[in-house]
Design an enzyme around this catalytic site. Structure first.
Site, PDB file in Angstrom:
ATOM      1  N   TYR A  84     -21.107 -44.638 -67.268  1.00 14.52           N
ATOM      2  CA  TYR A  84     -21.088 -44.736 -65.807  1.00 14.52           C
ATOM      3  C   TYR A  84     -21.988 -45.892 -65.342  1.00 14.52           C
ATOM      4  CZ  TYR A  84     -18.818 -40.160 -66.007  1.00 14.52           C
ATOM      5  OH  TYR A  84     -17.946 -39.141 -66.273  1.00 14.52           O
ATOM      6  N   ASN A 112     -27.230 -27.065 -64.022  1.00 13.40           N
ATOM      7  CA  ASN A 112     -26.808 -28.359 -64.547  1.00 13.40           C
ATOM      8  C   ASN A 112     -26.721 -29.377 -63.424  1.00 13.40           C
ATOM      9  OD1 ASN A 112     -25.631 -30.043 -66.807  1.00 13.40           O
ATOM     10  ND2 ASN A 112     -24.048 -30.275 -65.236  1.00 13.40           N
ATOM     11  N   GLU A 113     -27.483 -30.448 -63.558  1.00 12.93           N
ATOM     12  CA  GLU A 113     -27.426 -31.599 -62.663  1.00 12.93           C
ATOM     13  C   GLU A 113     -27.477 -31.257 -61.185  1.00 12.93           C
ATOM     14  OE1 GLU A 113     -24.285 -34.270 -63.826  1.00 12.93           O
ATOM     15  OE2 GLU A 113     -25.291 -34.706 -65.716  1.00 12.93           O
ATOM     16  N   TYR A 144     -25.836 -41.442 -68.931  1.00 16.27           N
ATOM     17  CA  TYR A 144     -24.588 -42.115 -69.315  1.00 16.27           C
ATOM     18  C   TYR A 144     -24.721 -43.632 -69.266  1.00 16.27           C
ATOM     19  CZ  TYR A 144     -22.468 -37.612 -69.670  1.00 16.27           C
ATOM     20  OH  TYR A 144     -22.163 -36.343 -70.098  1.00 16.27           O
ATOM     21  N   ASP A 153     -17.035 -30.678 -63.384  1.00 19.22           N
ATOM     22  CA  ASP A 153     -16.055 -31.467 -64.124  1.00 19.22           C
ATOM     23  C   ASP A 153     -15.368 -30.636 -65.212  1.00 19.22           C
ATOM     24  OD1 ASP A 153     -14.758 -33.806 -65.016  1.00 19.22           O
ATOM     25  OD2 ASP A 153     -16.340 -34.202 -66.487  1.00 19.22           O
ATOM     26  N   GLU A 177     -27.173 -34.458 -72.388  1.00 22.89           N
ATOM     27  CA  GLU A 177     -25.849 -35.089 -72.450  1.00 22.89           C
ATOM     28  C   GLU A 177     -26.034 -36.583 -72.627  1.00 22.89           C
ATOM     29  OE1 GLU A 177     -23.251 -34.288 -69.088  1.00 22.89           O
ATOM     30  OE2 GLU A 177     -23.757 -32.150 -69.104  1.00 22.89           O
ATOM     31  N   LYS A 181     -14.587 -37.110 -73.500  1.00 21.99           N
ATOM     32  CA  LYS A 181     -15.859 -37.418 -74.167  1.00 21.99           C
ATOM     33  C   LYS A 181     -16.068 -36.579 -75.418  1.00 21.99           C
ATOM     34  CE  LYS A 181     -18.109 -39.235 -70.080  1.00 21.99           C
ATOM     35  NZ  LYS A 181     -17.182 -38.692 -69.059  1.00 21.99           N
ATOM     36  N   TRP A 221     -22.473 -35.295 -75.347  1.00 23.61           N
ATOM     37  CA  TRP A 221     -21.430 -34.750 -74.471  1.00 23.61           C
ATOM     38  C   TRP A 221     -20.117 -35.343 -74.908  1.00 23.61           C
ATOM     39  CZ3 TRP A 221     -21.520 -30.637 -71.624  1.00 23.61           C
ATOM     40  CH2 TRP A 221     -20.458 -30.394 -70.741  1.00 23.61           C
ATOM     41  N   ASN A 246     -29.495 -35.731 -68.715  1.00 22.03           N
ATOM     42  CA  ASN A 246     -28.090 -36.083 -68.941  1.00 22.03           C
ATOM     43  C   ASN A 246     -27.936 -37.554 -68.543  1.00 22.03           C
ATOM     44  OD1 ASN A 246     -27.808 -33.372 -69.429  1.00 22.03           O
ATOM     45  ND2 ASN A 246     -26.420 -32.938 -67.743  1.00 22.03           N
TER      46      ASN A 246
END
Ligand code: GCB
Length: 594
Positions: free
Chosen positions: A474, A414-415, A470, A163, A506, A570, A551, A468
């Site tokens: 999300y 990451n992720e 949200y 992203d 995040e 963000k 984040w 991370n």
């Protein structure tokens, strides 16, 4: 890998400035040998800079493939007799370099330096032409991964699984520098503390033939506090002043190579922060004291220059971190310019240092970035070749950053997908490699939303759980009561499953700057602040939560998409570094005095 420095025996020359630049849309330059002469029809381009946003054309912004950079420089006459090295601090994502007519080196990986001995390719006193072809192409076998879509009309489009905008070019300084023919090639330091005594274990690697090694450790006032001889050893510092969060106290290690009769052959000096770092149960200890990470994930991102390193922006970003009361940040999602780590060393800012391994996750790629559905790990997608590139990325990160006291934790991805047996097969050797390369620092990876402890298959390989999450964005957007309950339940599950420190790598929400409401909803500045406050409330209920990284520090550019409004919003600062309401809220939490 040592950063080029001026010392009594070394000189350096930055090649930053305006270079010549050509797009190679048809990909002809490598066959046609464009390095052999002055680049035809070239534009002028600043180095360092991403090329994408400079020229006000979609052709350059959205280019996929090779671009060519060229400069003419003169090697100083007085460099005769020295060993001469050409170094690129970064070429994103891969490059081949020619010096005059000769290919000098090539490199893959957009965020770590590479260098080559060019002594035999240049003539002191004479001009030399340096040409680099830089590709921004990402494939299933690069880190980060991606693939190129080819359309019937010949157009190509780079699909990424991450992203942020795929900025490319020469993002950092290009150097020519000298060393003597016998030289200090590398240094590895390991520091320790025992009460008021500090130790600095050192290992010096030399090149170009034997010479005796002597090392001296000086304090910040330049007084010698310890000395030793030999290529490896340990220095003891009484009444040590440790490096610690908020106080970047640095000693200086001066390494000297001495030849016949004790004559000085080479000298190199490196700032040294004496500190320890270790995980104990669910605590993260720096100098044996529990440390709580307050900070943010960042990006190297700004208008016009894209991902280029820029000292003005760096100093300003650190000033804003201080304004917020942050004590740390993560180099999401790639190694940042080494100047940034040196600055953090000097200012006592703690860093989580990340490889560029972002996007190893088909679920996210298809759901968020519009990629074709594909398995993450397979012969045709992320495979053993990708894993080897990932291993190299870890190796290059550790090789560059191992001596920075600010770096307290390696994040190797990451992720990534982390819930399948394949993900375990992929990560087990990589986690082992990171430990082998640096047994002194804990390791982690940023765990993606949905990879809960009942599903996750790789967390036991790591020291720190980095989540991370949200909730409220999300998941259950606009419904913070549901979000809060879900977040609390998930943290409880992690605490029950592992006795490891938990850092939130995040959490956050987009806010379009200037959008306000009395009943806060998604995209308003108020809602972003409320989401952060909700997370903070929940964190405070768990001892095992030892860090909160919001984040993001600032809004940043992304690929176009319906989930993004002129990029990712963000940031608690706008892309121009103006504070949103969330920045004021964080400042109140983190500084307490605001
Ligand atoms: C994530 C990614 C980050 C994205 C962020 C978002 O989980 O790690 O790169 O920018 O979410 O805003 O969606």
């Amino acid at each position: 890998m040592l950063i080029p420095r001026e010392t009594a025996t070394r000189e350096r020359k930055s090649l930053d400035g305006l270079w010549r630049f050509s797009l190679d849309a048809a990909g002809r330059g490598r066959q046609e040998g464009w390095w052999r002469e002055r680049l035809a029809g070239a534009r002028e381009i600043p180095v360092p800079a991403s090329y994408n946003d400079l020229f006000a054309t979609a052709e350059v912004r959205n280019h996929v493939g090779d671009v060519w950079y060229q400069t003419l420089t003169r090697v100083p006459q007085r460099w005769r007799g020295a060993r001469i090295v050409l170094r690129f601090d970064a070429a994103t994502h891969s490059a081949v370099v020619w010096v005059g007519e000769k290919q000098a080196t090539e490199h893959e990986g957009g965020y770590t330096p590479f260098e080559v001995d060019v002594t035999d390719l240049v003539e002191p006193g004479a001009e030399v032409r340096i040409t680099a072809v830089v590709s921004n192409v990402l494939t299933w076998h690069t880190i980060p991964p991606g693939y190129v879509e080819e359309f019937a009309d010949g157009r190509r489009r780079q699909q990424v699984f991450h992203d942020f905008f795929n900025y490319a070019g020469l993002h950092r300084t290009v150097w020519l520098y000298t060393t003597p023919r016998s030289y200090v090639a590398d240094l590895t330091l390991v520091t320790d503390l025992d009460g008021s005594t500090g130790t600095v274990g050192y290992q010096v690697e030399t090149g170009g033939g034997a010479a005796d090694v002597a090392v001296t450790l000086c304090d910040a006032e330049r007084g010698a506090v310890a000395e030793a001889t030999g290529a490896a050893g340990e220095l003891t510092v009484e009444d040590v002043r440790p490096w610690q969060p908020g106080e970047g106290y640095l000693y200086d290690l001066i390494v000297e190579l001495r030849g016949e009769g004790g004559a000085l052959v080479d000298t190199y000096s490196l700032p040294v922060g004496i500190r320890t770092v270790r995980v104990d149960g669910s605590r993260f200890l720096i100098n044996e004291k529990p440390f709580y990470f307050r900070g943010l994930g960042k990006h190297e991102d700004a208008a016009v220059r894209g991902k280029a390193h820029d000292n003005a922006l760096m100093v300003h970003d650190f000033a804003l971190l201080e304004w917020l009361g942050a004590n740390s940040f993560r180099t999401a999602h790639y190694p940042y310019a080494e100047e940034v780590l040196e600055y953090a060393d000097r200012h006592g800012i703690v860093v989580i240092d990340e490889t560029p391994a972002v996007g190893i996750n088909s679920g996210l790629a298809a759901g968020v970035f519009g990629a074709e559905p594909h398995p993450t790990f397979s012969e045709d997608t992320i495979n053993a070749t990708t894993q080897e590139a990932h291993r190299r990325a870890i190796r290059e990160l550790v090789a560059r950053d191992k001596n920075h006291p600010c770096v307290v934790l390696w994040s190797i991805a990451n992720e990534p997908e982390s819930v399948t047996p394949e993900s375990r097969e992929y990560f087990e050797p990589l986690a082992a490699e990171a430990r082998r390369l640096d047994p002194t620092r804990p390791i982690s990876f940023a765990n993606v939303m949905g990879s809960t402890p009942d599903l996750d298959k790789i967390t036991d390989l790591f020291d720190v759980v980095m989540l991370n999450r949200y909730y409220g964005w999300y998941g259950s957007p606009g419904d913070l009561a549901t979000a809060e309950a879900a977040l609390e339940a998930e943290i409880s599950a992690w605490v029950a499953a592992y006795e490891k420190p938990i850092i939130f790598g995040e959490y956050g929400a987009d806010a379009f700057p200037g959008v306000h409401d009395v009943v806060a909803g998604p995209w308003t500045e108020e809602y972003q602040a409320e989401v952060l406050a909700m997370f903070d409330r929940v964190f405070d209920r768990f001892d095992a939560v030892v860090g909160e990284h919001v984040w993001n520090f600032a809004d940043f550019a992304t690929a176009p998409g319906v989930m993004r409004v002129d990029g990712n919003k963000k940031g608690v600062f706008t892309r121009e570094r103006r504070p949103k309401a969330a920045a004021h809220m964080l400042r109140r939490r983190w500084r307490g005095d605001a």
